[in-house]
Design a protein around this motif. Structure first.
Motif, PDB file in Angstrom:
ATOM      1  N   SER A  46      10.744   4.504   5.005  1.00  0.00           N
ATOM      2  CA  SER A  46      11.282   5.667   4.299  1.00  0.00           C
ATOM      3  C   SER A  46      10.196   6.714   4.113  1.00  0.00           C
ATOM      4  O   SER A  46       9.023   6.388   3.908  1.00  0.00           O
ATOM      5  CB  SER A  46      11.836   5.254   2.932  1.00  0.00           C
ATOM      6  OG  SER A  46      12.965   4.417   3.090  1.00  0.00           O
ATOM      7  N   LEU A  47      10.618   7.978   4.171  1.00  0.00           N
ATOM      8  CA  LEU A  47       9.702   9.103   4.006  1.00  0.00           C
ATOM      9  C   LEU A  47       9.797   9.591   2.566  1.00  0.00           C
ATOM     10  O   LEU A  47      10.845  10.064   2.131  1.00  0.00           O
ATOM     11  CB  LEU A  47      10.063  10.234   4.970  1.00  0.00           C
ATOM     12  CG  LEU A  47      10.098   9.862   6.445  1.00  0.00           C
ATOM     13  CD1 LEU A  47      10.592  11.039   7.275  1.00  0.00           C
ATOM     14  CD2 LEU A  47       8.718   9.413   6.922  1.00  0.00           C
ATOM     15  N   CYS A  48       8.714   9.453   1.855  1.00  0.00           N
ATOM     16  CA  CYS A  48       8.680   9.901   0.470  1.00  0.00           C
ATOM     17  C   CYS A  48       7.740  11.085   0.383  1.00  0.00           C
ATOM     18  O   CYS A  48       6.607  11.023   0.862  1.00  0.00           O
ATOM     19  CB  CYS A  48       8.201   8.772  -0.439  1.00  0.00           C
ATOM     20  SG  CYS A  48       8.230   9.177  -2.183  1.00  0.00           S
ATOM     21  N   GLU A  61       4.641  10.497   2.411  1.00  0.00           N
ATOM     22  CA  GLU A  61       4.181   9.307   1.694  1.00  0.00           C
ATOM     23  C   GLU A  61       4.977   8.108   2.177  1.00  0.00           C
ATOM     24  O   GLU A  61       6.209   8.152   2.282  1.00  0.00           O
ATOM     25  CB  GLU A  61       4.379   9.524   0.188  1.00  0.00           C
ATOM     26  CG  GLU A  61       3.816   8.422  -0.688  1.00  0.00           C
ATOM     27  CD  GLU A  61       3.949   8.778  -2.167  1.00  0.00           C
ATOM     28  OE1 GLU A  61       3.264   9.710  -2.612  1.00  0.00           O
ATOM     29  OE2 GLU A  61       4.772   8.138  -2.860  1.00  0.00           O
ATOM     30  N   LEU A  62       4.276   7.022   2.478  1.00  0.00           N
ATOM     31  CA  LEU A  62       4.910   5.767   2.887  1.00  0.00           C
ATOM     32  C   LEU A  62       4.602   4.683   1.862  1.00  0.00           C
ATOM     33  O   LEU A  62       3.470   4.576   1.384  1.00  0.00           O
ATOM     34  CB  LEU A  62       4.388   5.297   4.255  1.00  0.00           C
ATOM     35  CG  LEU A  62       4.522   6.211   5.465  1.00  0.00           C
ATOM     36  CD1 LEU A  62       3.972   5.504   6.701  1.00  0.00           C
ATOM     37  CD2 LEU A  62       5.967   6.619   5.687  1.00  0.00           C
ATOM     38  N   HIS A  63       5.605   3.872   1.538  1.00  0.00           N
ATOM     39  CA  HIS A  63       5.416   2.696   0.698  1.00  0.00           C
ATOM     40  C   HIS A  63       5.637   1.482   1.601  1.00  0.00           C
ATOM     41  O   HIS A  63       6.758   1.247   2.061  1.00  0.00           O
ATOM     42  CB  HIS A  63       6.409   2.686  -0.462  1.00  0.00           C
ATOM     43  CG  HIS A  63       6.226   3.819  -1.421  1.00  0.00           C
ATOM     44  ND1 HIS A  63       6.703   3.780  -2.724  1.00  0.00           N
ATOM     45  CD2 HIS A  63       5.625   5.033  -1.301  1.00  0.00           C
ATOM     46  CE1 HIS A  63       6.398   4.916  -3.335  1.00  0.00           C
ATOM     47  NE2 HIS A  63       5.754   5.688  -2.487  1.00  0.00           N
ATOM     48  N   VAL A  64       4.580   0.737   1.852  1.00  0.00           N
ATOM     49  CA  VAL A  64       4.634  -0.332   2.855  1.00  0.00           C
ATOM     50  C   VAL A  64       4.283  -1.665   2.203  1.00  0.00           C
ATOM     51  O   VAL A  64       3.215  -1.819   1.598  1.00  0.00           O
ATOM     52  CB  VAL A  64       3.658  -0.053   4.022  1.00  0.00           C
ATOM     53  CG1 VAL A  64       3.790  -1.140   5.082  1.00  0.00           C
ATOM     54  CG2 VAL A  64       3.917   1.324   4.621  1.00  0.00           C
ATOM     55  N   ARG A  65       5.194  -2.614   2.359  1.00  0.00           N
ATOM     56  CA  ARG A  65       4.947  -3.989   1.895  1.00  0.00           C
ATOM     57  C   ARG A  65       4.848  -4.884   3.113  1.00  0.00           C
ATOM     58  O   ARG A  65       5.713  -4.842   4.004  1.00  0.00           O
ATOM     59  CB  ARG A  65       6.073  -4.450   0.983  1.00  0.00           C
ATOM     60  CG  ARG A  65       5.921  -5.875   0.467  1.00  0.00           C
ATOM     61  CD  ARG A  65       6.987  -6.187  -0.562  1.00  0.00           C
ATOM     62  NE  ARG A  65       6.949  -7.556  -1.024  1.00  0.00           N
ATOM     63  CZ  ARG A  65       7.693  -8.543  -0.533  1.00  0.00           C
ATOM     64  NH1 ARG A  65       8.553  -8.288   0.443  1.00  0.00           N
ATOM     65  NH2 ARG A  65       7.594  -9.758  -1.007  1.00  0.00           N
ATOM     66  N   ALA A  66       3.794  -5.682   3.183  1.00  0.00           N
ATOM     67  CA  ALA A  66       3.563  -6.550   4.340  1.00  0.00           C
ATOM     68  C   ALA A  66       3.828  -7.999   3.976  1.00  0.00           C
ATOM     69  O   ALA A  66       3.371  -8.483   2.937  1.00  0.00           O
ATOM     70  CB  ALA A  66       2.130  -6.389   4.829  1.00  0.00           C
ATOM     71  N   THR A  77      10.279  -1.750  -2.481  1.00  0.00           N
ATOM     72  CA  THR A  77       9.834  -0.459  -1.962  1.00  0.00           C
ATOM     73  C   THR A  77      10.990   0.495  -1.706  1.00  0.00           C
ATOM     74  O   THR A  77      10.766   1.630  -1.260  1.00  0.00           O
ATOM     75  CB  THR A  77       9.036  -0.646  -0.659  1.00  0.00           C
ATOM     76  OG1 THR A  77       9.835  -1.356   0.289  1.00  0.00           O
ATOM     77  CG2 THR A  77       7.741  -1.397  -0.908  1.00  0.00           C
ATOM     78  N   GLY A  78      12.204   0.081  -2.017  1.00  0.00           N
ATOM     79  CA  GLY A  78      13.340   0.998  -1.954  1.00  0.00           C
ATOM     80  C   GLY A  78      13.197   2.152  -2.935  1.00  0.00           C
ATOM     81  O   GLY A  78      13.966   3.117  -2.868  1.00  0.00           O
ATOM     82  N   ILE A  79      12.192   2.082  -3.797  1.00  0.00           N
ATOM     83  CA  ILE A  79      11.952   3.204  -4.704  1.00  0.00           C
ATOM     84  C   ILE A  79      11.537   4.458  -3.933  1.00  0.00           C
ATOM     85  O   ILE A  79      11.736   5.591  -4.403  1.00  0.00           O
ATOM     86  CB  ILE A  79      10.866   2.823  -5.741  1.00  0.00           C
ATOM     87  CG1 ILE A  79      10.808   3.841  -6.878  1.00  0.00           C
ATOM     88  CG2 ILE A  79       9.516   2.683  -5.074  1.00  0.00           C
ATOM     89  CD1 ILE A  79      12.059   3.930  -7.698  1.00  0.00           C
ATOM     90  N   ALA A  80      10.958   4.289  -2.725  1.00  0.00           N
ATOM     91  CA  ALA A  80      10.406   5.441  -1.992  1.00  0.00           C
ATOM     92  C   ALA A  80      11.445   6.513  -1.675  1.00  0.00           C
ATOM     93  O   ALA A  80      11.253   7.687  -2.024  1.00  0.00           O
ATOM     94  CB  ALA A  80       9.705   4.965  -0.717  1.00  0.00           C
ATOM     95  N   ALA A 120       0.842  -1.196   0.000  1.00  0.00           N
ATOM     96  CA  ALA A 120       0.000   0.000   0.000  1.00  0.00           C
ATOM     97  C   ALA A 120       0.875   1.244   0.000  1.00  0.00           C
ATOM     98  O   ALA A 120       1.974   1.253   0.565  1.00  0.00           O
ATOM     99  CB  ALA A 120      -0.925   0.012   1.215  1.00  0.00           C
ATOM    100  N   VAL A 121       0.370   2.286  -0.631  1.00  0.00           N
ATOM    101  CA  VAL A 121       0.992   3.611  -0.572  1.00  0.00           C
ATOM    102  C   VAL A 121       0.076   4.489   0.270  1.00  0.00           C
ATOM    103  O   VAL A 121      -1.097   4.666  -0.059  1.00  0.00           O
ATOM    104  CB  VAL A 121       1.185   4.208  -1.979  1.00  0.00           C
ATOM    105  CG1 VAL A 121       1.693   5.642  -1.892  1.00  0.00           C
ATOM    106  CG2 VAL A 121       2.156   3.348  -2.788  1.00  0.00           C
ATOM    107  N   LEU A 122       0.613   4.998   1.365  1.00  0.00           N
ATOM    108  CA  LEU A 122      -0.153   5.830   2.284  1.00  0.00           C
ATOM    109  C   LEU A 122       0.348   7.260   2.220  1.00  0.00           C
ATOM    110  O   LEU A 122       1.544   7.499   2.047  1.00  0.00           O
ATOM    111  CB  LEU A 122      -0.024   5.334   3.734  1.00  0.00           C
ATOM    112  CG  LEU A 122      -0.626   3.980   4.090  1.00  0.00           C
ATOM    113  CD1 LEU A 122       0.342   2.856   3.753  1.00  0.00           C
ATOM    114  CD2 LEU A 122      -0.976   3.927   5.574  1.00  0.00           C
ATOM    115  N   ARG A 123      -0.589   8.200   2.373  1.00  0.00           N
ATOM    116  CA  ARG A 123      -0.251   9.615   2.474  1.00  0.00           C
ATOM    117  C   ARG A 123      -0.705  10.101   3.844  1.00  0.00           C
ATOM    118  O   ARG A 123      -1.878   9.946   4.203  1.00  0.00           O
ATOM    119  CB  ARG A 123      -0.910  10.410   1.345  1.00  0.00           C
ATOM    120  CG  ARG A 123      -0.282  10.117  -0.017  1.00  0.00           C
ATOM    121  CD  ARG A 123      -1.109  10.676  -1.158  1.00  0.00           C
ATOM    122  NE  ARG A 123      -1.261  12.125  -1.087  1.00  0.00           N
ATOM    123  CZ  ARG A 123      -0.329  12.993  -1.513  1.00  0.00           C
ATOM    124  NH1 ARG A 123       0.818  12.554  -2.014  1.00  0.00           N
ATOM    125  NH2 ARG A 123      -0.543  14.291  -1.443  1.00  0.00           N
TER     126      ARG A 123
END
Length: 430
Positions: free
Chosen positions: A253-255, A265-270, A315-318, A220-223
């Motif tokens: 990471s803070l995007c 913005e957070l990029h979170v993989r569970a 998710t290292g793209i963030a 998920a991508v959260l704002r």
């Protein structure tokens, strides 16, 4: 800017009330037979009042409500919180140019925050415990932003002037002026105390979730919008706590673009439904709140003029997207090439946004690399092989972000390509 540097003067307040004169519509306080002004609910001199049931002095309650009414009336008459906030920010920028440069977000977002603060102040003035606690939290985060107490000393005069300018010389009243200045004097003491003691206690930001998109089943991508300004540099990370797991903090990471707004913005993989990542991906909704710790990490754009190589996995793209956003926001002329390694096309969950940001940079290229299955129009194979084939990188500053195994393998491959270890940057996995 130090607190001892000269600042532009705040214009004085005109139209002071002559002694003994009451403005039209102003409440007249009762006078005792001894000529003493008496607040409603306060017993005359020599008469011992009955102690209130709640332990509070009724006179304090009356005075707070009277000041609250003065603040609310004058704020409305001066054009409302939005107009006053515009004038307040302009006066403070003139008096302390470095003040807002230390805060995240652009001018529009800062005005919005000031307007919300003025509204909250008027609505909560009659709740001293809440007021003191809120000023304490504000002081702590201002200290984290690098703001000095001296830079806030003229805020009371600037606030009164912002109000007066909206009312005009004939509409401004001395009791309005005194109400705003006295309120700020108290708030400043609580804020300054928190700024001084902030080094001795951890700071956390409460943030509301304003966006939640499931880009994949497990991702998920959260704002998030912190209620108070949160300083961070592109490339940094912060620890997150969710309400269902109090005391459990996990780094992400803070995007985002801190120069534009205070949206994180957070990029979170569970890996499953348990833990902080599981809660963020599967059970968090818009309107929920989370807590963020202070920004950490040293990965950020260098001051040197060397060109940039960025390599992301998963998710290292963030954080690397955040670095691209910084290049675009500042108009940086350096060349940047971003390789994003993925197993399949579905893992390029943010490629449209990343490509758009790269397009806004002066010289940036995005190279997706697919290691398994159909690569479509993108490169195929291992990302390290694609990097080696693309060009020569020994004079570049290199930034890596992704899983621990990817960081180790990519660092080793880069050293084999002649990149000096001190030019390879990444945060160490926990």
């Amino acid at each position: 800017m130090s607190g001892t540097e000269p600042v532009s003067p705040i214009p004085g307040i005109i139209g002071a009330r002559p002694p003994g004169h009451h403005w039209a519509g102003e409440p007249v306080l009762p006078v005792s037979p001894f000529g003493q002004v008496r607040m409603p609910g306060v017993a005359p001199v020599g008469v011992r009042p009955e102690p209130p049931a709640d332990g509070m002095n009724p006179a304090d309650d009356v005075a707070l409500h009277q000041i609250q009414r003065l603040l609310g009336d004058s704020l409305s008459l001066a054009g409302g919180p939005g107009d006053v906030a515009v004038r307040l920010r302009a006066a403070l920028v003139q008096a302390q140019p470095a003040l807002f440069a230390r805060l995240p977000g652009g001018a529009g977002w800062q005005v919005e925050q000031l307007a919300q603060a003025l509204t909250w102040l008027v609505q909560n003035l009659d709740q001293p415990p809440q007021l003191v606690a809120a000023c304490g939290r504000l002081g702590a985060v201002l200290a984290e932003c690098g703001v000095l107490p001296q830079q806030l000393q003229l805020a009371g005069a600037a606030l009164a002037e912002a109000m007066r300018a909206g009312l005009g010389a004939n509409g401004w009243r001395q009791d309005f002026d005194e109400a705003w200045r006295s309120t700020w004097d108290h708030a400043y003491e609580w804020i300054a105390h928190a700024m001084a003691s902030g080094a001795y206690r951890p700071v956390a930001w409460t943030a509301v979730v304003v966006g939640h998109e499931r880009r994949r089943d497990d991702l998920a991508v959260l704002r998030l919008r912190p209620y108070l300004p949160m300083p961070y540099r592109p490339g940094q990370f912060a620890r997150i706590e969710v309400s269902e797991l109090p005391g459990v903090w996990r780094p992400y990471s803070l995007c985002g673009d801190p120069r534009r707004d205070n949206i994180v913005e957070l990029h979170v993989r569970a890996k499953g439904e348990a833990g902080v990542s599981g809660a963020l991906v599967y059970r968090t909704q818009v309107g929920d709140t989370v807590r963020l710790g202070p920004a950490e990490g040293d990965m950020g754009l260098p001051g040197s003029g060397r060109d940039l190589l960025m390599i992301a996995g998963d998710t290292g793209i963030a954080p690397l997207k955040a670095l691209l956003s910084e290049l675009a926001a500042t108009g940086d002329r350096r060349s940047a090439v971003l390789f994003w390694g993925a197993r399949n096309l579905a893992e390029l969950y943010d490629i449209e946004d990343v490509a758009a940001i790269a397009g806004a940079c002066r010289r940036a290229t995005v190279v997706p690399v697919i290691s398994e299955g159909d690569a479509d129009q993108y490169a195929s194979g291992l990302v390290t092989d694609a990097v080696a084939e693309y060009g020569e990188w020994s004079e570049h500053e290199v930034y890596l972000a992704g899983p621990p195994s990817m960081l180790a393998a990519t660092s080793a491959a880069l050293r084999g390509l002649g990149v000096a270890p001190d030019r390879i940057h990444h945060d160490f996995p926990e």
